[in-house]
Scaffold this motif. Structure first.
Motif, short mmCIF file in Angstrom:
data_model
loop_
_atom_site.label_atom_id
_atom_site.label_comp_id
_atom_site.label_asym_id
_atom_site.label_seq_id
_atom_site.Cartn_x
_atom_site.Cartn_y
_atom_site.Cartn_z
N LYS A 9 0.83 -1.21 0.00
CA LYS A 9 0.00 0.00 0.00
C LYS A 9 0.86 1.26 0.00
O LYS A 9 0.54 2.25 -0.66
N THR A 10 1.96 1.23 0.73
CA THR A 10 2.86 2.37 0.76
C THR A 10 3.50 2.58 -0.61
O THR A 10 3.60 3.72 -1.08
N ALA A 11 3.92 1.49 -1.25
CA ALA A 11 4.52 1.60 -2.58
C ALA A 11 3.50 2.14 -3.59
O ALA A 11 3.83 2.97 -4.44
N GLU A 12 2.26 1.68 -3.49
CA GLU A 12 1.21 2.18 -4.38
C GLU A 12 0.95 3.67 -4.15
O GLU A 12 0.81 4.44 -5.10
N LYS A 13 0.90 4.07 -2.89
CA LYS A 13 0.64 5.47 -2.55
C LYS A 13 1.78 6.36 -3.07
O LYS A 13 1.54 7.42 -3.64
N ALA A 14 3.01 5.92 -2.88
CA ALA A 14 4.16 6.69 -3.37
C ALA A 14 4.16 6.73 -4.89
O ALA A 14 4.48 7.75 -5.49
N GLY A 15 3.78 5.62 -5.53
CA GLY A 15 3.71 5.58 -6.99
C GLY A 15 2.66 6.52 -7.54
O GLY A 15 2.88 7.20 -8.55
N LYS A 16 1.53 6.60 -6.88
CA LYS A 16 0.48 7.53 -7.31
C LYS A 16 0.93 8.98 -7.14
O LYS A 16 0.68 9.83 -7.99
N GLY A 17 1.57 9.26 -6.04
CA GLY A 17 2.08 10.60 -5.81
C GLY A 17 3.13 10.99 -6.85
O GLY A 17 3.14 12.11 -7.37
N LEU A 18 3.99 10.03 -7.18
CA LEU A 18 5.01 10.27 -8.20
C LEU A 18 4.37 10.50 -9.56
O LEU A 18 4.77 11.39 -10.31
N ALA A 19 3.36 9.71 -9.90
CA ALA A 19 2.67 9.87 -11.18
C ALA A 19 2.01 11.24 -11.27
O ALA A 19 2.05 11.89 -12.33
N ASN A 20 1.42 11.70 -10.18
CA ASN A 20 0.80 13.03 -10.18
C ASN A 20 1.84 14.12 -10.38
O ASN A 20 1.60 15.09 -11.09
N LEU A 21 3.01 13.97 -9.75
CA LEU A 21 4.07 14.95 -9.93
C LEU A 21 4.61 14.94 -11.35
O LEU A 21 4.93 15.99 -11.91
N CYS A 22 4.71 13.76 -11.93
CA CYS A 22 5.23 13.64 -13.29
C CYS A 22 4.28 14.29 -14.30
O CYS A 22 4.72 14.76 -15.35
#
Length: 91
Positions: A9-22
């Protein structure tokens, strides 16, 4: 078992945050290095928030792979702006 779910869940949350920043960053001629690194710290802080309780769980390759996946995406897109085909060790 419980740590596996928490790490995923933490990896997914960080991945979503990264995608939003990208989505905010242009592909070519984007932000300066300092700005890109600052954006990357958002993803790192999401991951590091729960790192203190993972201890033994991160000794398993499956858990490290989930976290490394997000870090690789951040390194490729935000930190060094490399191609997706670059090896992880080269990043």
């Amino acid at each position: 078992m419980l740590m596996r779910v928490h790490i995923q869940k933490t990896a997914e949350k960080a991945g979503k945050g990264l995608a939003n920043l990208c989505r905010l960053m242009p592909n070519v001629g984007g932000l300066r290095e300092r700005s890109r690194r600052m954006l990357c710290t958002v993803m790192e802080s999401i991951i590091m928030y729960g790192a203190s309780i993972w201890g033994k769980a991160v000794t398993k390759e499956v858990h490290r792979k989930a976290l490394r996946s997000v870090q690789r995406k951040a390194a490729i897109r935000v930190v060094i702006s490399a191609y997706r085909t670059a090896s992880t060790s080269a990043l």
